[in-house]
Design a protein around this motif. Structure first.
Motif, PDB file in Angstrom:
ATOM      1  N   GLU A 154     -29.023   6.321 -26.429  1.00 43.10           N
ATOM      2  CA  GLU A 154     -29.657   5.070 -25.988  1.00 43.10           C
ATOM      3  C   GLU A 154     -30.044   5.134 -24.507  1.00 43.10           C
ATOM      4  O   GLU A 154     -31.145   4.749 -24.121  1.00 43.10           O
ATOM      5  N   ARG A 155     -29.144   5.661 -23.676  1.00 40.44           N
ATOM      6  CA  ARG A 155     -29.433   5.759 -22.237  1.00 40.44           C
ATOM      7  C   ARG A 155     -30.573   6.745 -21.963  1.00 40.44           C
ATOM      8  O   ARG A 155     -31.431   6.506 -21.131  1.00 40.44           O
ATOM      9  N   LEU A 156     -30.577   7.876 -22.690  1.00 42.86           N
ATOM     10  CA  LEU A 156     -31.647   8.859 -22.510  1.00 42.86           C
ATOM     11  C   LEU A 156     -32.998   8.280 -22.921  1.00 42.86           C
ATOM     12  O   LEU A 156     -34.016   8.519 -22.270  1.00 42.86           O
ATOM     13  N   SER A 157     -32.992   7.494 -23.972  1.00 44.17           N
ATOM     14  CA  SER A 157     -34.228   6.853 -24.429  1.00 44.17           C
ATOM     15  C   SER A 157     -34.751   5.882 -23.371  1.00 44.17           C
ATOM     16  O   SER A 157     -35.954   5.861 -23.068  1.00 44.17           O
ATOM     17  N   ASP A 158     -33.860   5.098 -22.779  1.00 46.68           N
ATOM     18  CA  ASP A 158     -34.252   4.164 -21.719  1.00 46.68           C
ATOM     19  C   ASP A 158     -34.838   4.918 -20.521  1.00 46.68           C
ATOM     20  O   ASP A 158     -35.871   4.532 -19.972  1.00 46.68           O
ATOM     21  N   ILE A 159     -34.165   5.998 -20.122  1.00 44.56           N
ATOM     22  CA  ILE A 159     -34.639   6.788 -18.976  1.00 44.56           C
ATOM     23  C   ILE A 159     -36.015   7.377 -19.270  1.00 44.56           C
ATOM     24  O   ILE A 159     -36.940   7.280 -18.457  1.00 44.56           O
ATOM     25  N   SER A 160     -36.165   7.949 -20.447  1.00 41.39           N
ATOM     26  CA  SER A 160     -37.439   8.559 -20.835  1.00 41.39           C
ATOM     27  C   SER A 160     -38.566   7.532 -20.838  1.00 41.39           C
ATOM     28  O   SER A 160     -39.662   7.784 -20.316  1.00 41.39           O
ATOM     29  N   ASN A 161     -38.305   6.366 -21.402  1.00 40.33           N
ATOM     30  CA  ASN A 161     -39.328   5.308 -21.463  1.00 40.33           C
ATOM     31  C   ASN A 161     -39.651   4.760 -20.073  1.00 40.33           C
ATOM     32  O   ASN A 161     -40.819   4.560 -19.729  1.00 40.33           O
ATOM     33  N   THR A 162     -38.622   4.509 -19.273  1.00 42.17           N
ATOM     34  CA  THR A 162     -38.835   3.937 -17.935  1.00 42.17           C
ATOM     35  C   THR A 162     -39.608   4.894 -17.033  1.00 42.17           C
ATOM     36  O   THR A 162     -40.471   4.475 -16.269  1.00 42.17           O
ATOM     37  N   LEU A 163     -39.319   6.197 -17.154  1.00 48.05           N
ATOM     38  CA  LEU A 163     -40.012   7.191 -16.330  1.00 48.05           C
ATOM     39  C   LEU A 163     -41.328   7.655 -16.965  1.00 48.05           C
ATOM     40  O   LEU A 163     -42.039   8.464 -16.378  1.00 48.05           O
TER      41      LEU A 163
END
Length: 193
Positions: A154-163
């Motif tokens: 979940e955290r990796l998905s958020d980071i990927s989407n935000t960046l």
């Protein structure tokens, strides 16, 4: 990638102070207190080669670590630390930008973000800048050991989407405590250098 001799070579603030040779460079960039020194130490299997500042925002120089005279790890000052003056922030920004624009030996930028938090505006600006510069870069999500395993995806998905990372951008979760992710990062560095 075997490492026999890793050493701090020099700190620099201006291009004329950078090492004068043809050794390729892998550069580490990220917010203050994101774990750049811890990552460098873990990658080199050293405990305290890269100095961890006593206070966030304290590192002001670009630090060059020589690895077997075949590669430099370059630690840029952390960005985004709120408790320093605008003048210091501006000087750091200039120092970072000058290095990224002028280093002819730069082979890879390793951008660090803290896995526990959504990337900041500064992180987003750095990611956009790296994308537009066409410099090869990977993103390392540090402090993986600080969150439950069930939250990593979940955290990796958020980071990927935000960046706004594309399919060609590598995002690697990393823990300096367990060294989880170290081998993947080192293999990628070895493949480029």
């Amino acid at each position: 990638m075997n490492i026999n001799n890793a050493r701090f070579e020099k700190g620099a603030v201006k291009p004329e102070q950078y090492p004068d040779n043809d050794i390729p460079e892998v550069t580490f960039v990220g917010r203050s207190n994101v774990g750049k020194s811890s990552l460098i130490n873990a990658l080199l299997n050293r405990k305290s080669l890269a100095r961890i500042a006593s206070k966030p925002g304290k590192t002001r120089e670009i630090n060059f670590y020589n690895i077997d005279d075949v590669l430099y790890f370059v630690d840029l000052p952390g960005y985004g630390y709120a408790k320093v003056s605008k003048d210091i922030k501006s000087a750091w920004g200039e120092s970072i930008e000058t290095y990224l624009n002028e280093s002819k030996k730069l082979k890879l930028v390793v951008m660090l973000v803290d896995i526990r938090h959504s990337p900041s505006e500064d992180d987003q600006m750095m990611s956009k800048w790296l994308t537009s510069s066409s410099l090869p870069f990977i993103v390392v999500a540090t402090k993986k050991d600080k969150i439950p395993r069930s939250k990593v995806k979940e955290r990796l998905s958020d980071i990927s989407n935000t960046l706004e990372l594309g399919s060609g951008n590598m995002l690697i979760p990393f823990s300096s405590e367990t060294k989880d992710g170290r081998e993947e990062i080192m293999n990628y560095i070895a493949s480029l250098v």
